[in-house]
Motif scaffolding. Structure first.
Motif, mmCIF file in Angstrom:
data_model
loop_
_atom_site.group_PDB
_atom_site.id
_atom_site.type_symbol
_atom_site.label_atom_id
_atom_site.label_comp_id
_atom_site.label_asym_id
_atom_site.label_seq_id
_atom_site.Cartn_x
_atom_site.Cartn_y
_atom_site.Cartn_z
ATOM 1 N N TYR A 182 -42.439 -19.077 3.094
ATOM 2 C CA TYR A 182 -42.402 -19.095 1.634
ATOM 3 C C TYR A 182 -43.748 -18.654 1.064
ATOM 4 O O TYR A 182 -44.802 -18.832 1.688
ATOM 5 N N ILE A 183 -43.704 -18.092 -0.150
ATOM 6 C CA ILE A 183 -44.921 -17.820 -0.912
ATOM 7 C C ILE A 183 -45.292 -19.090 -1.670
ATOM 8 O O ILE A 183 -44.460 -19.669 -2.390
ATOM 9 N N VAL A 184 -46.511 -19.526 -1.493
ATOM 10 C CA VAL A 184 -47.029 -20.682 -2.227
ATOM 11 C C VAL A 184 -48.061 -20.155 -3.212
ATOM 12 O O VAL A 184 -49.020 -19.474 -2.821
ATOM 13 N N GLY A 185 -47.869 -20.459 -4.488
ATOM 14 C CA GLY A 185 -48.737 -19.920 -5.517
ATOM 15 C C GLY A 185 -48.113 -18.695 -6.125
ATOM 16 O O GLY A 185 -46.971 -18.725 -6.569
ATOM 17 N N THR A 192 -46.110 -27.017 -7.132
ATOM 18 C CA THR A 192 -44.682 -26.947 -7.483
ATOM 19 C C THR A 192 -43.953 -25.946 -6.601
ATOM 20 O O THR A 192 -42.843 -26.205 -6.119
ATOM 21 N N SER A 193 -44.570 -24.793 -6.386
ATOM 22 C CA SER A 193 -43.914 -23.769 -5.556
ATOM 23 C C SER A 193 -43.775 -24.236 -4.113
ATOM 24 O O SER A 193 -42.828 -23.860 -3.417
ATOM 25 N N ALA A 194 -44.720 -25.058 -3.652
ATOM 26 C CA ALA A 194 -44.604 -25.600 -2.297
ATOM 27 C C ALA A 194 -43.479 -26.619 -2.220
ATOM 28 O O ALA A 194 -42.794 -26.742 -1.197
ATOM 29 N N ALA A 195 -43.267 -27.333 -3.316
ATOM 30 C CA ALA A 195 -42.222 -28.357 -3.319
ATOM 31 C C ALA A 195 -40.822 -27.756 -3.422
ATOM 32 O O ALA A 195 -39.902 -28.154 -2.704
ATOM 33 N N ASN A 196 -40.655 -26.749 -4.308
ATOM 34 C CA ASN A 196 -39.301 -26.192 -4.477
ATOM 35 C C ASN A 196 -39.024 -24.980 -3.603
ATOM 36 O O ASN A 196 -37.880 -24.541 -3.479
ATOM 37 N N LYS A 197 -40.075 -24.406 -3.007
ATOM 38 C CA LYS A 197 -39.922 -23.281 -2.059
ATOM 39 C C LYS A 197 -39.039 -22.178 -2.640
ATOM 40 O O LYS A 197 -38.106 -21.684 -2.009
ATOM 41 N N SER A 198 -39.342 -21.821 -3.879
ATOM 42 C CA SER A 198 -38.478 -20.902 -4.625
ATOM 43 C C SER A 198 -38.631 -19.447 -4.201
ATOM 44 O O SER A 198 -37.738 -18.632 -4.438
ATOM 45 N N ILE A 199 -39.771 -19.081 -3.599
ATOM 46 C CA ILE A 199 -39.979 -17.686 -3.181
ATOM 47 C C ILE A 199 -39.930 -17.638 -1.665
ATOM 48 O O ILE A 199 -40.935 -17.847 -0.971
ATOM 49 N N LYS A 200 -38.756 -17.359 -1.133
ATOM 50 C CA LYS A 200 -38.522 -17.390 0.307
ATOM 51 C C LYS A 200 -38.502 -15.981 0.882
ATOM 52 O O LYS A 200 -37.915 -15.077 0.296
ATOM 53 N N SER A 204 -33.472 -10.988 8.886
ATOM 54 C CA SER A 204 -32.171 -10.571 9.404
ATOM 55 C C SER A 204 -31.458 -11.752 10.047
ATOM 56 O O SER A 204 -31.984 -12.860 10.129
ATOM 57 N N ASP A 205 -30.249 -11.507 10.527
ATOM 58 C CA ASP A 205 -29.488 -12.545 11.210
ATOM 59 C C ASP A 205 -29.900 -12.723 12.664
ATOM 60 O O ASP A 205 -29.404 -13.617 13.352
ATOM 61 N N ALA A 206 -30.817 -11.884 13.144
ATOM 62 C CA ALA A 206 -31.232 -11.946 14.546
ATOM 63 C C ALA A 206 -32.134 -13.158 14.791
ATOM 64 O O ALA A 206 -32.688 -13.748 13.858
ATOM 65 N N ASP A 207 -32.254 -13.536 16.059
ATOM 66 C CA ASP A 207 -33.179 -14.584 16.446
ATOM 67 C C ASP A 207 -34.595 -14.175 16.016
ATOM 68 O O ASP A 207 -34.984 -13.016 16.133
ATOM 69 N N VAL A 208 -35.369 -15.135 15.503
ATOM 70 C CA VAL A 208 -36.692 -14.802 14.970
ATOM 71 C C VAL A 208 -37.633 -14.276 16.039
ATOM 72 O O VAL A 208 -38.612 -13.594 15.717
ATOM 73 N N TYR A 209 -37.364 -14.574 17.298
ATOM 74 C CA TYR A 209 -38.212 -14.057 18.372
ATOM 75 C C TYR A 209 -37.795 -12.651 18.786
ATOM 76 O O TYR A 209 -38.574 -11.909 19.375
ATOM 77 N N GLU A 210 -36.565 -12.280 18.476
ATOM 78 C CA GLU A 210 -36.123 -10.908 18.708
ATOM 79 C C GLU A 210 -36.502 -10.025 17.516
ATOM 80 O O GLU A 210 -36.819 -8.848 17.673
ATOM 81 N N ASP A 211 -36.416 -10.575 16.316
ATOM 82 C CA ASP A 211 -36.818 -9.864 15.105
ATOM 83 C C ASP A 211 -37.800 -10.739 14.344
ATOM 84 O O ASP A 211 -37.402 -11.597 13.559
ATOM 85 N N PRO A 212 -39.099 -10.555 14.553
ATOM 86 C CA PRO A 212 -40.102 -11.427 13.933
ATOM 87 C C PRO A 212 -40.546 -10.962 12.548
ATOM 88 O O PRO A 212 -41.547 -11.452 12.029
ATOM 89 N N ILE A 213 -39.830 -9.989 11.952
ATOM 90 C CA ILE A 213 -40.247 -9.416 10.679
ATOM 91 C C ILE A 213 -39.632 -10.198 9.514
ATOM 92 O O ILE A 213 -38.411 -10.375 9.443
ATOM 93 N N PHE A 214 -40.480 -10.651 8.605
ATOM 94 C CA PHE A 214 -40.057 -11.352 7.391
ATOM 95 C C PHE A 214 -40.591 -10.574 6.187
ATOM 96 O O PHE A 214 -41.745 -10.108 6.206
ATOM 97 N N THR A 215 -39.795 -10.427 5.128
ATOM 98 C CA THR A 215 -40.227 -9.691 3.944
ATOM 99 C C THR A 215 -39.870 -10.461 2.685
ATOM 100 O O THR A 215 -38.891 -11.217 2.656
ATOM 101 N N VAL A 216 -40.651 -10.243 1.645
ATOM 102 C CA VAL A 216 -40.358 -10.835 0.344
ATOM 103 C C VAL A 216 -40.935 -9.930 -0.735
ATOM 104 O O VAL A 216 -41.972 -9.284 -0.536
ATOM 105 N N VAL A 217 -40.222 -9.834 -1.857
ATOM 106 C CA VAL A 217 -40.728 -9.164 -3.052
ATOM 107 C C VAL A 217 -40.696 -10.183 -4.175
ATOM 108 O O VAL A 217 -39.655 -10.798 -4.431
ATOM 109 N N PHE A 218 -41.814 -10.399 -4.843
ATOM 110 C CA PHE A 218 -41.869 -11.423 -5.877
ATOM 111 C C PHE A 218 -42.688 -10.934 -7.062
ATOM 112 O O PHE A 218 -43.452 -9.958 -6.961
ATOM 113 N N ILE A 283 -44.896 -7.687 -6.127
ATOM 114 C CA ILE A 283 -45.689 -7.638 -4.897
ATOM 115 C C ILE A 283 -44.742 -7.779 -3.715
ATOM 116 O O ILE A 283 -43.867 -8.648 -3.716
ATOM 117 N N LYS A 284 -44.909 -6.921 -2.717
ATOM 118 C CA LYS A 284 -44.105 -6.993 -1.500
ATOM 119 C C LYS A 284 -45.008 -7.414 -0.341
ATOM 120 O O LYS A 284 -46.074 -6.840 -0.146
#
Length: 627
Positions: A182-185, A192-200, A204-218, A283-284
């Protein structure tokens, strides 16, 4: 089967040598391993392990080998011949995904074994990086080595294995990857953002060790620089207890770095938060949690984009006539733009740009245009400004299709080119017709991808009082186009379409609609038709109001009882106007056309029952029967 090595060590040699002559024990890999003359039936390998816990084994002060199996022979090996072994591992019983490890064979104990570090590396690099405990499938391959160089596999290659077994396996946790980040801040209050974890971050649906890429645009902060950190569920929970040290920060302390390493604050000894200077709207952030790297990109999306080249000319004046279409949403909320153009029948080269880039072309500067990062003829990929690509990198299509749809995502900086050869009909499928069990066609008159049809949007128990339907390319299946809503503007009943089995239903208020669908730019418009009238000379010469009809949701038609005062002519009139958009149907009973100037002849007079099936051009008809 992936080989790590096929070099054989001499540790088993003295146990199996038929005489004590000195000879080289160097193993020389061969492209094709022949079958050994020593029979497989003379070898027995008894499995020796039921569980392997690499965490415990690697924690030991001295690394000890893992015994896979014990060897016994019922025949004597030929002179100057020794046995060598490899161990094959897999995460499934069929060994469809496997790798092999050179075995350390212990001469004095007649055992086949592997070192824990070798097993760990083989599993991590070739099977999976997931540290979860699992079942590991293990088997051995045995070879004879004669005179130190002549290698042959015991048994038929690919068929004979020894000591096949499954073991309970606990690998090393070399890299810790959480299931969510999550993005905090950022644009929000930190706690508040840490508590509600609104920006996640998305994943992908793959196992995180097979696909370790995480993306967010906020969203960037509304004023000033945007400061933020990154955390998983544990870090966010710790903030609630006053501990901020489990968040990730920038290694090296350069908060405005756009790429680099990240690590926990408690390891960095400081906050080391990320910072994007004021300016962008979005921001991405992209994370590779296997490598613990990050990339931060400022996202700015223009209000309009233009094609240059292709069906037009390579100049600014031509480009400004070829503007991409876009939904009614804000460009940051919906960064997808589309332009569809007709083919010339031969290769077509083109680029695109925003107004700034097109104006620059007019001034003689071409490097602000966007080009593909891949091959010019790729139908999908990513793009960037030419000044970042060291060349033109224009897009190219072969011209074989009738039309091409060019779609760009200005946040993800990706594109897709879709060759289009439009069919004559598409079909509405929804609650009203059992999701296509009865045909509700829409017709394309000129092959350019624009379709028109009429149907009733019906509600169901799960639709919260809304109608529900989609469009599809075939009358009886969803395989040739599955067009659902990308957007729906309820104010003017316009929207965008997505061709995807996961696209949502189009859900306006229940009612009868004219639908205009443009598959070239993936848009649609609905026009409500609240009333339909039958008018004409046969209806007491009433061309204004005539007889109002009622829609029959079971028969999928408008119907009424009327009294024809003569065997004359009629027309059908939507919403009480002669506007074609509302419905102005003429022609003949078996071929009714919206917008036709021709009246519909009827041969009956007296009391009649009328059923009108608007459907689409070439499919619309009506029946008139005596009562």
């Amino acid at each position: 089967m992936k080989k790590i090595s096929l070099y054989m060590m001499a540790l088993l040699s003295m146990m199996f040598v038929a005489c004590d002559e000195d000879f080289s024990t160097e193993f020389v890999p061969q492209t094709t391993i022949p079958e050994s003359s020593f029979p497989a039936s003379a070898v027995t390998v008894t499995p020796s392990v039921t569980s392997i816990n690499l965490v415990d084994l690697m924690a030991a002060e001295t690394e000890q080998p893992i015994v896979i199996g014990t060897i016994s022979l019922s025949a004597e090996l030929p002179q100057n011949t020794i046995l060598k072994a490899e161990v094959e591992i897999s995460d499934d019983a069929s060994f469809s995904k496997s790798t092999t490890i050179e075995a350390n064979s212990l001469a004095d104990s007649k055992e086949i074994s592997v070192m824990p570090s070798a097993l760990s590396d083989a599993y991590f690099n070739n099977i999976t990086k997931n540290p979860a405990a699992t079942t590991l499938y293990v088997r051995a391959l045995l070879y004879t080595v004669t005179d130190g160089s002549s290698v042959a596999i015991i048994g038929k290659p690919g068929e004979n294995y020894f000591a096949s077994q499954s073991v309970a396996f606990t690998p090393l946790n070399k890299v810790q990857i959480s299931p969510a980040y999550y993005i905090v801040g950022g644009p929000n209050d930190w706690a508040t953002s840490a508590a509600n974890k609104s920006i996640k971050f998305s994943h992908s649906d793959a196992d995180v060790y097979e696909d370790p890429i995480f993306t967010v645009v906020f969203d960037a902060a509304s004023e000033g620089d945007t400061w933020f950190a990154i955390g998983d569920d544990e870090a966010c929970a710790a903030i609630g207890a006053g501990d901020w040290s489990k968040l990730f920060g920038v290694v090296g302390g350069n908060s405005q770095a756009t790429e680099g390493q990240l690590d926990f604050r408690y390891k960095l000894g400081a906050d080391n938060s990320f910072c994007v200077p004021a300016g962008p709207k979005k921001i991405k952030v992209t994370l590779n949690m296997l490598e613990y790297t990050f990339k931060v990109e400022a996202v700015n999306v223009a209000d309009a984009y233009y094609l240059i080249g292709g069906p037009g000319e390579w100049n600014a004046e031509s480009a400004l006539t070829m503007q991409f279409s876009h939904s009614s949403k804000d460009v940051i909320e919906d960064p997808v733009f589309t332009y569809t153009f007709e083919s010339t029948g031969s290769e077509m080269w083109f680029a695109f740009g925003d107004k700034d880039a097109i104006d620059a072309v007019g001034a003689g500067t071409w490097n602000k245009l966007f080009g593909t990062k891949g091959d010019s003829k790729d139908l999908s990929g990513s793009f960037d400004r030419r000044y970042n690509l060291d060349g033109e990198h224009s897009f190219c299509v072969d011209g074989a299709a009738k039309f091409y749809r060019f779609t760009v995502n200005m946040v993800e900086m990706t594109y897709e080119i879709t060759p289009l050869n439009f069919q004559q009909y598409i079909y509405e499928a929804g609650v009203n017709n059992g999701w296509g069990s009865t045909e509700q066609p829409l017709y394309c008159a000129d092959g350019n991808g624009t379709y028109t049809g009429f149907f009733y949007a019906k509600e169901d128990s799960w639709t919260d009082g809304k109608g529900a339907f989609k469009f599809r390319g075939a009358a009886d299946n969803w395989d040739n186009g599955n067009y659902g809503t990308g957007t729906l503007n309820e104010a003017d009943l316009t929207g965008t379409l997505i061709d995807d089995k996961n696209s949502g239903n189009i859900m306006p208020q229940p009612g009868f609609y004219r639908a205009d669908v443009n598959l070239a730019d993936m848009t649609y418009k609905l026009t409500p038709i609240n009333k339909v009238y039958v008018v004409g000379s046969a209806v007491n010469n009433d061309w204004d109001n005539g007889v109002e009809m009622t829609y029959n949701v079971e028969k999928l038609c408008w119907e009424c009882d009327a009294t024809f005062t003569e065997a004359g002519v009629i027309k059908f009139k939507g919403n009480g106007t002669w506007d074609t958009a509302d419905g102005n149907w003429g022609g003949s009973l078996d071929n009714i056309i919206n917008g036709s100037n021709d009246n519909i002849p009827v041969s009956l007079s007296g009391d009649v029952h009328i059923e009108f099936y608007p459907l689409c051009e070439t499919k619309a008809y009506a029946t008139v029967t005596a009562r």
